[in-house]
Enzyme design. Structure first.
Site, short mmCIF file in Angstrom:
data_model
loop_
_atom_site.label_atom_id
_atom_site.label_comp_id
_atom_site.label_asym_id
_atom_site.label_seq_id
_atom_site.Cartn_x
_atom_site.Cartn_y
_atom_site.Cartn_z
N GLY A 94 -82.12 41.35 -2.10
CA GLY A 94 -80.79 40.72 -1.59
C GLY A 94 -79.70 41.73 -1.41
O GLY A 94 -78.46 41.27 -1.48
N THR B 293 -80.18 45.88 4.13
CA THR B 293 -80.48 45.09 3.00
C THR B 293 -81.95 44.94 2.77
O THR B 293 -82.73 45.43 3.76
CB THR B 293 -79.81 43.70 3.14
OG1 THR B 293 -80.57 42.82 4.17
CG2 THR B 293 -78.61 43.34 3.19
N ASP B 294 -82.49 44.59 1.64
CA ASP B 294 -84.02 44.46 1.23
C ASP B 294 -84.19 43.23 0.54
O ASP B 294 -83.13 42.37 0.50
CB ASP B 294 -84.55 45.53 0.61
CG ASP B 294 -84.04 45.67 -0.91
OD1 ASP B 294 -83.47 44.60 -1.41
OD2 ASP B 294 -83.95 46.95 -1.41
N ALA B 295 -85.40 43.00 0.32
CA ALA B 295 -85.58 41.51 -0.16
C ALA B 295 -85.34 41.34 -1.41
O ALA B 295 -85.25 39.94 -2.09
CB ALA B 295 -87.41 41.29 -0.15
#
Lengths: 157, 157, 157, 157
Positions: free
Chosen positions: A20, A16-18
């Site tokens: 979400g 995942t990344d920031a």
């Protein structure tokens, strides 16, 4: 479309990344896992191809459409498909159609599945020493011929 | 502590996770980038070490303390340090002390820096063909000796 | 084609795979770094877009052609281009044309560059709370209009 | 040592580097997958912890020893262990002992296993809004107490 293989892929924090959601490049990792497991299931190991025949399978081109985001903890189904045996299997390269699906909530009805991403990946063979294209290993072409024949026989196509 | 090298590392989406912060394993990627640039700046290429001397630098152990999270768009300073020349440089391995810092907001006062993570990484040399330990290349030991001598001469230590 | 931005990307161990070359998914990481730096250079931070306007930039589709492999220690130039201002800039999405280049050996002649990979990436805007499409921020459309105008004025196009 | 959970992890191209082995940072990804599956198996979802209680599990520190390299296609066993219930379980953090094993070749004797990497990871809880430490969720402490009790009852310890 001929189903060649399906694997389950769990989404972990690493995927995942920031925002979400699963980072867009990571679908290519998931797609490659499914292709590798498809070949391994048929007794074709890429490590062995490299060690004994000096061949690497390499991606020549790919394309991905992102339809819905995947999130932490989701369990995806990632498919390896052949869209068309006549046009997608060549002597030197192979076009694979791939999808990542999420099985639906029971609330939405049993068996509902959502397509999260679809893509095509063209795989070719490269001689490790020279870096030049090489024909696909006969074992891979034979595997495809068998899977296509089985699908046709089953009338599934 | 002797400063061997510092690089800037920008945080991109690929480095973050759904918690909104840099994923913990990625500090090891940042630390390795700084070690690689330190060596390259001294004319030591790891690709060339592999091709001409059949040697890989490998990590034997590492430890990281996470003090504060880094976020998307942050610009980190990542350091390569030698904690103690007498004990951390051996014939077969090298202990490097690394830190990731964030330069502070002007609001907090100029030049304030926050330590986000600290770590130690022990690097050794491996023969690519046999997989066995090999002595560190003399060029690396010489580089270290020079950097230690310069630091002592400058009275920075 | 209008050049919007170029960044340098060094290839580290983390980017390569056991085939000895850059892993195919990682070009999408490099492409995204270049897009992010292009926006940041114009004062547009994606973290700030998320925090203050509740917007994420997301990739709707992408395609990559892999022409030549990149290796450890290579220094790539990664470009953000606009192929056609009339057709590639919409209210809701933006099509970016990207390339990864390797500057040639002096032995091959000065200034020779090799294209390693080309790709197109369509970027859209998503409301973080609803997950639904949102119009592109006016700041991004204005930035593009300015860069197109400058290029036309310079007769570079 | 109390075995809390074990998962299988296949090594794909994405996990390897140009040295032909699994990249050192990726063991932390494997370790995190095992911890996540351990919690999920007990009904504790990290996505739900974040959504409903505003809590993230974060790593405070970690250490890894690399004993033998893993290669493409290897199938690893990755363990989540508790070294000592008395000292490693606190109100605010938890120390987990992890290992990555490779099951041995039949040629080397059945059931021979090689330890590739060992590590310890200290996990704590963070309030997503404030970024401050928070007590571990009672459900996690209860899960640990149950697993410790079962192990003691079974006389396995």
């Amino acid at each position: 479309m001929i189903r060649l293989h399906t694997i389950g892929v769990r989404v972990y924090y690493e995927d995942t990344d920031a925002g979400g959601i699963v980072y867009y490049a990571n679908y290519l990792r998931f797609f490659e896992r499914a292709r590798t497991d498809w070949l391994r299931g048929a007794g074709i190991s890429q490590q062995e191809l490299a060690d004994t025949e000096g061949l690497n399978l390499v991606v020549r081109d790919c394309a991905v459409q992102y339809l819905r985001p995947a999130r932490l903890d989701d369990l995806l189904q990632v498919e390896v498909n052949l869209a068309d045996a006549a046009t997608d299997v060549g002597r030197a390269s192979l076009r694979i159609m791939q999808r990542a699906l999420l099985l639906g909530d029971p609330a939405e009805g049993t068996g509902v599945e959502r397509v999260l991403a679809t893509g095509t990946v063209r795989v070719a063979c490269m001689d490790r020493r020279t870096g030049r294209p090489a024909p696909l290993p006969p074992r891979i072409l034979q595997l495809l011929a068998e899977q296509v024949a089985q699908t046709v026989a089953a009338g599934v196509r």
